[in-house]
Design a protein around this motif. Structure first.
Motif, PDB file in Angstrom:
ATOM      1  N   ALA A  96     -42.829  78.599  40.048  1.00  0.00           N
ATOM      2  CA  ALA A  96     -44.124  78.307  40.660  1.00  0.00           C
ATOM      3  C   ALA A  96     -45.258  78.618  39.692  1.00  0.00           C
ATOM      4  CB  ALA A  96     -44.276  79.122  41.949  1.00  0.00           C
ATOM      5  N   LYS A  97     -45.165  79.773  39.062  1.00  0.00           N
ATOM      6  CA  LYS A  97     -46.216  80.198  38.119  1.00  0.00           C
ATOM      7  C   LYS A  97     -46.309  79.233  36.930  1.00  0.00           C
ATOM      8  CE  LYS A  97     -48.789  83.538  36.014  1.00  0.00           C
ATOM      9  NZ  LYS A  97     -50.120  83.902  36.485  1.00  0.00           N
ATOM     10  N   ALA A  98     -45.144  78.747  36.476  1.00  0.00           N
ATOM     11  CA  ALA A  98     -45.108  77.872  35.305  1.00  0.00           C
ATOM     12  C   ALA A  98     -45.365  76.406  35.657  1.00  0.00           C
ATOM     13  CB  ALA A  98     -43.751  77.993  34.610  1.00  0.00           C
ATOM     14  N   GLY A  99     -45.422  76.095  36.939  1.00  0.00           N
ATOM     15  CA  GLY A  99     -45.644  74.708  37.360  1.00  0.00           C
ATOM     16  C   GLY A  99     -44.442  73.823  37.135  1.00  0.00           C
ATOM     17  N   MET A 100     -43.243  74.424  37.201  1.00  0.00           N
ATOM     18  CA  MET A 100     -42.016  73.649  36.976  1.00  0.00           C
ATOM     19  C   MET A 100     -41.341  73.319  38.300  1.00  0.00           C
ATOM     20  SD  MET A 100     -40.389  75.793  33.786  1.00  0.00           S
ATOM     21  CE  MET A 100     -39.155  74.580  33.314  1.00  0.00           C
ATOM     22  N   LYS A 101     -40.622  72.201  38.314  1.00  0.00           N
ATOM     23  CA  LYS A 101     -39.769  71.920  39.468  1.00  0.00           C
ATOM     24  C   LYS A 101     -38.631  72.939  39.437  1.00  0.00           C
ATOM     25  CE  LYS A 101     -36.770  68.280  41.328  1.00  0.00           C
ATOM     26  NZ  LYS A 101     -37.020  68.608  42.731  1.00  0.00           N
ATOM     27  N   THR A 102     -38.300  73.511  40.575  1.00  0.00           N
ATOM     28  CA  THR A 102     -37.329  74.599  40.599  1.00  0.00           C
ATOM     29  C   THR A 102     -36.235  74.333  41.626  1.00  0.00           C
ATOM     30  OG1 THR A 102     -39.120  76.096  40.003  1.00  0.00           O
ATOM     31  CG2 THR A 102     -37.106  77.107  40.805  1.00  0.00           C
ATOM     32  N   ILE A 103     -34.993  74.535  41.199  1.00  0.00           N
ATOM     33  CA  ILE A 103     -33.848  74.351  42.099  1.00  0.00           C
ATOM     34  C   ILE A 103     -32.981  75.601  42.023  1.00  0.00           C
ATOM     35  CG2 ILE A 103     -31.895  72.872  42.730  1.00  0.00           C
ATOM     36  CD1 ILE A 103     -33.104  70.662  41.030  1.00  0.00           C
ATOM     37  N   VAL A 104     -32.665  76.176  43.177  1.00  0.00           N
ATOM     38  CA  VAL A 104     -31.813  77.368  43.165  1.00  0.00           C
ATOM     39  C   VAL A 104     -30.575  77.137  44.037  1.00  0.00           C
ATOM     40  CG1 VAL A 104     -33.745  78.913  42.701  1.00  0.00           C
ATOM     41  CG2 VAL A 104     -33.044  78.540  45.048  1.00  0.00           C
ATOM     42  N   PHE A 105     -29.431  77.526  43.499  1.00  0.00           N
ATOM     43  CA  PHE A 105     -28.145  77.386  44.180  1.00  0.00           C
ATOM     44  C   PHE A 105     -27.636  78.769  44.544  1.00  0.00           C
ATOM     45  CE2 PHE A 105     -27.257  72.907  43.170  1.00  0.00           C
ATOM     46  CZ  PHE A 105     -28.173  72.684  42.156  1.00  0.00           C
ATOM     47  N   PHE A 106     -27.069  78.906  45.727  1.00  0.00           N
ATOM     48  CA  PHE A 106     -26.603  80.234  46.140  1.00  0.00           C
ATOM     49  C   PHE A 106     -25.498  80.101  47.181  1.00  0.00           C
ATOM     50  CE2 PHE A 106     -30.180  78.872  48.690  1.00  0.00           C
ATOM     51  CZ  PHE A 106     -29.826  79.174  49.989  1.00  0.00           C
ATOM     52  N   PRO A 107     -24.628  81.130  47.291  1.00  0.00           N
ATOM     53  CA  PRO A 107     -23.597  81.097  48.333  1.00  0.00           C
ATOM     54  C   PRO A 107     -24.256  81.119  49.709  1.00  0.00           C
ATOM     55  CG  PRO A 107     -23.171  82.840  46.728  1.00  0.00           C
ATOM     56  CD  PRO A 107     -24.555  82.351  46.467  1.00  0.00           C
ATOM     57  N   ALA A 108     -23.764  80.317  50.609  1.00  0.00           N
ATOM     58  CA  ALA A 108     -24.433  80.142  51.903  1.00  0.00           C
ATOM     59  C   ALA A 108     -24.466  81.417  52.746  1.00  0.00           C
ATOM     60  CB  ALA A 108     -23.747  79.020  52.679  1.00  0.00           C
ATOM     61  N   ASP A 109     -23.606  82.390  52.428  1.00  0.00           N
ATOM     62  CA  ASP A 109     -23.577  83.602  53.269  1.00  0.00           C
ATOM     63  C   ASP A 109     -24.522  84.698  52.771  1.00  0.00           C
ATOM     64  OD1 ASP A 109     -22.315  84.479  50.992  1.00  0.00           O
ATOM     65  OD2 ASP A 109     -20.662  85.484  52.043  1.00  0.00           O
ATOM     66  N   LEU A 110     -25.467  84.325  51.927  1.00  0.00           N
ATOM     67  CA  LEU A 110     -26.374  85.309  51.340  1.00  0.00           C
ATOM     68  C   LEU A 110     -27.268  85.967  52.393  1.00  0.00           C
ATOM     69  CD1 LEU A 110     -26.610  86.023  48.379  1.00  0.00           C
ATOM     70  CD2 LEU A 110     -28.565  84.506  48.219  1.00  0.00           C
ATOM     71  N   GLU A 111     -27.729  87.198  52.062  1.00  0.00           N
ATOM     72  CA  GLU A 111     -28.624  87.894  52.988  1.00  0.00           C
ATOM     73  C   GLU A 111     -29.918  87.081  53.201  1.00  0.00           C
ATOM     74  OE1 GLU A 111     -27.663  89.308  50.047  1.00  0.00           O
ATOM     75  OE2 GLU A 111     -26.882  91.341  50.391  1.00  0.00           O
ATOM     76  N   LYS A 112     -30.351  87.054  54.456  1.00  0.00           N
ATOM     77  CA  LYS A 112     -31.516  86.245  54.830  1.00  0.00           C
ATOM     78  C   LYS A 112     -32.759  86.655  54.044  1.00  0.00           C
ATOM     79  CE  LYS A 112     -34.073  85.019  59.026  1.00  0.00           C
ATOM     80  NZ  LYS A 112     -34.301  85.441  60.409  1.00  0.00           N
ATOM     81  N   GLY A 113     -32.913  87.957  53.828  1.00  0.00           N
ATOM     82  CA  GLY A 113     -34.105  88.442  53.133  1.00  0.00           C
ATOM     83  C   GLY A 113     -34.245  87.851  51.746  1.00  0.00           C
ATOM     84  N   LYS A 114     -33.128  87.654  51.094  1.00  0.00           N
ATOM     85  CA  LYS A 114     -33.173  87.111  49.735  1.00  0.00           C
ATOM     86  C   LYS A 114     -33.504  85.613  49.761  1.00  0.00           C
ATOM     87  CE  LYS A 114     -30.312  90.547  47.524  1.00  0.00           C
ATOM     88  NZ  LYS A 114     -28.979  90.971  47.115  1.00  0.00           N
ATOM     89  N   VAL A 115     -32.978  84.920  50.749  1.00  0.00           N
ATOM     90  CA  VAL A 115     -33.262  83.486  50.851  1.00  0.00           C
ATOM     91  C   VAL A 115     -34.746  83.269  51.172  1.00  0.00           C
ATOM     92  CG1 VAL A 115     -32.697  81.349  52.056  1.00  0.00           C
ATOM     93  CG2 VAL A 115     -30.888  83.024  51.599  1.00  0.00           C
ATOM     94  N   VAL A 116     -35.253  84.033  52.125  1.00  0.00           N
ATOM     95  CA  VAL A 116     -36.667  83.905  52.488  1.00  0.00           C
ATOM     96  C   VAL A 116     -37.552  84.276  51.297  1.00  0.00           C
ATOM     97  CG1 VAL A 116     -38.498  84.819  53.987  1.00  0.00           C
ATOM     98  CG2 VAL A 116     -36.241  84.327  54.934  1.00  0.00           C
ATOM     99  N   GLY A 117     -37.128  85.324  50.579  1.00  0.00           N
ATOM    100  CA  GLY A 117     -37.895  85.799  49.426  1.00  0.00           C
ATOM    101  C   GLY A 117     -37.969  84.796  48.293  1.00  0.00           C
TER     102      GLY A 117
END
Lengths: 389, 81
Positions: free
Chosen positions: A128-149
């Motif tokens: 966001a700071k760099a103005g780049m398109k950003t894509i993040v991949f993660f295991p679906a069972d991740l803690e909600k706090g991290k996904v929201v963050g």
């Protein structure tokens, strides 16, 4: 310079090399001390153009003298390196700040990562700071706090059904076939360098000397090796007199392939299937495992596994003694530290630094069962009765 | 379509002595080119490049994995996330 990450001959990982003689001639304690109060005060040791850095104020986090926790554990000189107070609340801001800067140098337009949680927040924030398109991949069972963050910064979120290692495989293929800056795959050599600053900072904050012990959480093993690299570099250019630090590693029992190899005395790390509450450490096939084992041997460090049922206890102990709320990885470190003391690997008078790398607000699910408030109505007598006054 | 693919095979103890890379090249139209390896009594890994038709490589890797070998891509190792 090209964005290379593997040797074309042996397909092995590449490391960034520096001209240390040149650095030794120009960098002094004073020049560093006059730099910004961030990780970028060490820019001479980083493989990027610091003037173009994507700097969100990462680093120079507190090194706290932990007298209360030290008292409980029997350590007179215990320090906590609280890296959970970085802009996205984990140490990942260090490597990602370097990588994002490098990605812009290489004119990548997409910033991506595969994450166990902390990294995605950091990549999303830096993207966001760099103005780049950003894509993040993660295991679906991740803690909600991290996904929201991570979600709040506006990246494309891709939740994948599978373990971290399975998501890794997928992303390795994506990195091969798309011109994306995957911070921990094709940008790995630059990414890894950012973690060295955790070694530099501790040495500077201790008055330009290396500690006797470091206790570091272990996932891929990369952070462990890079803290040691940082201390070695400071020694080699004369910023500290020596680096006789034992760099210990703590993994969660439910995912401890490096510990297992260490205990077997082998340099081969057998992949494990993670089953731990410390999801940020749940890497079953640690890429830097062999290097981490070399670090343990070189420094005289020990690898320990924190029992799963002691991880939350570690979180609680740190919170109740030092007022620091860490995530599950921090619980592993505190539990591992206690084990190292019990095993006699750390002596009471030695200067010991425990690295706390992520914030507890991200993994509240792990400790929510501890919440048990006193219930009362709002009248004075009820409160007195409820509190036994 | 002809492609080249970089992979890492990790062999469990029971497969250490099996000539699986040889069989992979015989059974499928794949050229195997070993670049790095570390093989011990209890475990071993081999980093190699495979060259062949895309479908053939996919079938070959499926066969190796079914045999019990762990197959990982080599895109530079992935570090912690």
């Amino acid at each position: 310079m090209e964005p290379l990450n593997v040797c074309e001959l042996c397909f092995g990982p590449l490391e960034v090399m520096y001209d240390y003689d040149s650095i030794a001639r120009t960098v002094t304690r004073k020049s560093i001390e006059s730099g910004p109060m961030t990780m970028w005060r060490y820019h001479d040791f980083l493989p990027v153009d610091a003037e173009a850095s994507i700097d969100m104020g990462t680093g120079f986090t507190p090194l706290i003298r932990a007298k209360n926790l030290g008292g409980v554990l029997g350590l007179d000189n215990l320090y906590i390196k609280n890296d959970s107070v970085n802009p996205s609340f984990s140490f990942k801001d260090r490597p990602v700040s370097v990588t994002t800067t490098k990605a812009l140098e290489f004119e990548f337009e997409v910033l991506a990562c595969v994450s166990t949680g902390n990294l995605m927040g950091s990549v999303a924030a830096h993207g966001a700071k760099a103005g780049m398109k950003t894509i993040v991949f993660f295991p679906a069972d991740l803690e909600k706090g991290k996904v929201v963050g991570a979600a709040i910064y506006g990246p494309t979120l891709v939740a994948v059904d599978g373990t971290y290692d399975e998501v890794n495989r997928l992303c390795s293929e994506l990195a091969d076939n798309n011109r994306w800056a995957f911070v921990n795959i094709n940008m790995r050599p630059y990414y890894a360098e950012g973690s060295k600053t955790l070694g530099y900072e501790v040495a500077e904050q201790l008055g330009w000397r290396a500690p006797d012990n470091c206790v570091v959480p272990g996932a891929s093993g990369e952070l462990h090796t890079k803290i040691w690299k940082g201390l070695q570099e400071f020694r080699d250019v004369g910023l500290i007199d020596s680096a006789k630090t034992k760099v210990h590693l703590a993994q969660a029992e439910g995912c401890s392939p490096i510990v297992e190899a260490f205990e077997l005395g082998t340099t081969q790390v057998r992949p494990a299937r993670p089953n731990t509450i410390a999801k940020s450490l749940a890497i079953g096939n640690p890429a830097s495992g062999p290097f981490s084992l070399q670090t343990l041997v070189a420094t005289g460090g020990t690898a320990v596994a924190a029992p799963e049922d002691e991880i939350v206890e570690g979180i609680r102990l740190l919170a109740e003694t030092e007022g620091i709320f860490t995530e599950t990885a921090g619980g592993v470190v505190i539990s591992g530290l206690r084990k190292l003391v019990k095993q006699g690997k750390i002596k009471s008078d030695e200067v010991t630094v425990a690295y706390i790398t992520g914030n507890g607000l991200k993994t509240q699910e792990a400790v929510e069962h501890l919440v048990d408030p006193v219930h009362t109505t709002s009248d004075y007598e009820s409160v007195r009765a409820a509190l036994g006054l | 379509m002809m492609i080249k693919k970089r992979v890492k095979f990790t062999f469990p103890q029971k497969l250490i002595t099996e000539p699986l890379i040889y069989q992979l090249g015989k059974k499928y139209e794949i050229v195997t080119n070993i670049r790095r390896a570390d093989v011990r009594e209890d475990m071993g890994w081999v980093v190699l490049e495979l060259e062949g038709e895309e479908d053939e490589i996919a079938s070959g890797l499926e066969w190796v994995a079914e045999y019990g070998v762990r197959v990982d891509p080599v895109s530079g190792d992935v570090v912690e996330g």
